[in-house]
Design a protein around this motif. Sequence first.
Motif, PDB file in Angstrom:
ATOM      1  N   ASN A   1       0.926  -1.204  -0.020  1.00 40.75           N
ATOM      2  CA  ASN A   1       0.104   0.098  -0.127  1.00 40.75           C
ATOM      3  C   ASN A   1       0.932   1.158  -0.104  1.00 40.75           C
ATOM      4  OD1 ASN A   1      -2.306  -1.627   0.272  1.00 40.75           O
ATOM      5  ND2 ASN A   1      -2.193  -1.815   2.367  1.00 40.75           N
ATOM      6  N   ASN A   2       1.949   1.425  -0.906  1.00 40.50           N
ATOM      7  CA  ASN A   2       2.884   2.478  -0.957  1.00 40.50           C
ATOM      8  C   ASN A   2       3.672   2.697   0.217  1.00 40.50           C
ATOM      9  OD1 ASN A   2       2.053   2.972  -3.763  1.00 40.50           O
ATOM     10  ND2 ASN A   2       0.553   4.234  -3.305  1.00 40.50           N
ATOM     11  N   ASN A   3       3.555   1.740   1.347  1.00 45.83           N
ATOM     12  CA  ASN A   3       4.567   1.963   2.268  1.00 45.83           C
ATOM     13  C   ASN A   3       5.818   1.081   2.522  1.00 45.83           C
ATOM     14  OD1 ASN A   3       2.924   3.882   3.712  1.00 45.83           O
ATOM     15  ND2 ASN A   3       1.432   2.387   4.274  1.00 45.83           N
ATOM     16  N   LEU A   4       6.966   1.558   2.561  1.00 52.03           N
ATOM     17  CA  LEU A   4       8.022   0.430   2.711  1.00 52.03           C
ATOM     18  C   LEU A   4       7.913  -0.328   3.871  1.00 52.03           C
ATOM     19  CD1 LEU A   4      10.707  -0.048   1.331  1.00 52.03           C
ATOM     20  CD2 LEU A   4      11.866   1.628   3.003  1.00 52.03           C
ATOM     21  N   THR A   5       7.804  -1.861   3.579  1.00 48.09           N
ATOM     22  CA  THR A   5       7.680  -2.757   4.836  1.00 48.09           C
ATOM     23  C   THR A   5       9.033  -3.482   5.135  1.00 48.09           C
ATOM     24  OG1 THR A   5       6.779  -4.338   3.214  1.00 48.09           O
ATOM     25  CG2 THR A   5       5.081  -2.992   4.446  1.00 48.09           C
ATOM     26  N   ALA A   6       9.937  -3.585   4.151  1.00 47.76           N
ATOM     27  CA  ALA A   6      11.137  -4.211   4.130  1.00 47.76           C
ATOM     28  C   ALA A   6      12.284  -3.482   3.230  1.00 47.76           C
ATOM     29  CB  ALA A   6      10.809  -5.897   3.990  1.00 47.76           C
ATOM     30  N   PHE A   7      13.361  -3.610   3.827  1.00 47.22           N
ATOM     31  CA  PHE A   7      14.562  -3.182   2.880  1.00 47.22           C
ATOM     32  C   PHE A   7      15.752  -3.847   3.352  1.00 47.22           C
ATOM     33  CE2 PHE A   7      18.066  -0.794   1.955  1.00 47.22           C
ATOM     34  CZ  PHE A   7      17.885  -0.275   0.587  1.00 47.22           C
ATOM     35  N   GLU A   8      16.472  -4.595   2.425  1.00 46.94           N
ATOM     36  CA  GLU A   8      17.461  -5.322   2.947  1.00 46.94           C
ATOM     37  C   GLU A   8      18.717  -5.078   1.935  1.00 46.94           C
ATOM     38  OE1 GLU A   8      18.861  -9.654   4.077  1.00 46.94           O
ATOM     39  OE2 GLU A   8      17.557  -9.800   2.441  1.00 46.94           O
ATOM     40  N   ALA A   9      19.936  -4.717   2.594  1.00 46.76           N
ATOM     41  CA  ALA A   9      21.090  -4.576   1.768  1.00 46.76           C
ATOM     42  C   ALA A   9      22.240  -5.538   1.947  1.00 46.76           C
ATOM     43  CB  ALA A   9      21.399  -2.911   1.688  1.00 46.76           C
ATOM     44  N   ILE A  10      22.474  -6.424   1.093  1.00 45.16           N
ATOM     45  CA  ILE A  10      23.637  -7.428   1.629  1.00 45.16           C
ATOM     46  C   ILE A  10      24.774  -7.389   0.391  1.00 45.16           C
ATOM     47  CG2 ILE A  10      22.141  -8.848   2.756  1.00 45.16           C
ATOM     48  CD1 ILE A  10      21.872 -10.682   0.274  1.00 45.16           C
ATOM     49  N   ASN A  11      25.900  -7.706   1.134  1.00 45.92           N
ATOM     50  CA  ASN A  11      27.022  -7.587  -0.025  1.00 45.92           C
ATOM     51  C   ASN A  11      26.841  -8.854  -0.684  1.00 45.92           C
ATOM     52  OD1 ASN A  11      28.063  -9.699   1.605  1.00 45.92           O
ATOM     53  ND2 ASN A  11      29.701  -8.549   2.535  1.00 45.92           N
ATOM     54  N   ILE A  12      27.568  -8.936  -1.935  1.00 50.37           N
ATOM     55  CA  ILE A  12      27.771  -9.957  -2.774  1.00 50.37           C
ATOM     56  C   ILE A  12      28.999 -10.618  -2.644  1.00 50.37           C
ATOM     57  CG2 ILE A  12      27.412 -11.026  -5.179  1.00 50.37           C
ATOM     58  CD1 ILE A  12      25.419  -8.711  -5.619  1.00 50.37           C
ATOM     59  N   GLU A  13      29.215 -11.667  -2.072  1.00 47.84           N
ATOM     60  CA  GLU A  13      30.676 -12.145  -2.034  1.00 47.84           C
ATOM     61  C   GLU A  13      31.370 -12.584  -3.245  1.00 47.84           C
ATOM     62  OE1 GLU A  13      32.427 -12.255   0.944  1.00 47.84           O
ATOM     63  OE2 GLU A  13      30.605 -11.746   1.896  1.00 47.84           O
ATOM     64  N   GLN A  14      32.339 -11.936  -3.534  1.00 43.81           N
ATOM     65  CA  GLN A  14      32.992 -12.156  -4.982  1.00 43.81           C
ATOM     66  C   GLN A  14      34.515 -12.479  -4.656  1.00 43.81           C
ATOM     67  OE1 GLN A  14      32.544  -8.638  -7.671  1.00 43.81           O
ATOM     68  NE2 GLN A  14      30.449  -8.914  -7.610  1.00 43.81           N
TER      69      GLN A  14
END
Length: 60
Positions: free
Chosen positions: A47-60
């Motif tokens: 409903n246009n509300n941010l409910t989850a945000f995840e920022a993870i590194n990508i192991e390279q």
Amino acid sequence: MTLEHFFQCPYCWGTISMILDASASQTYIEDCETCCNPIQLTIHFENNNLTAFEAINIEQ
């Protein structure tokens, strides 16, 4: 609708500002503006509300 969201880079811990589109939840990869490492972003809206945000590194 758009929303500005701030989060920390999982590599350099710098603060990143992003403009998010609230019309759809999504998962994608974007490079850090400071250290240029790839970050996997997972964003969920309800409903246009941010409910989850995840920022993870990508192991390279």
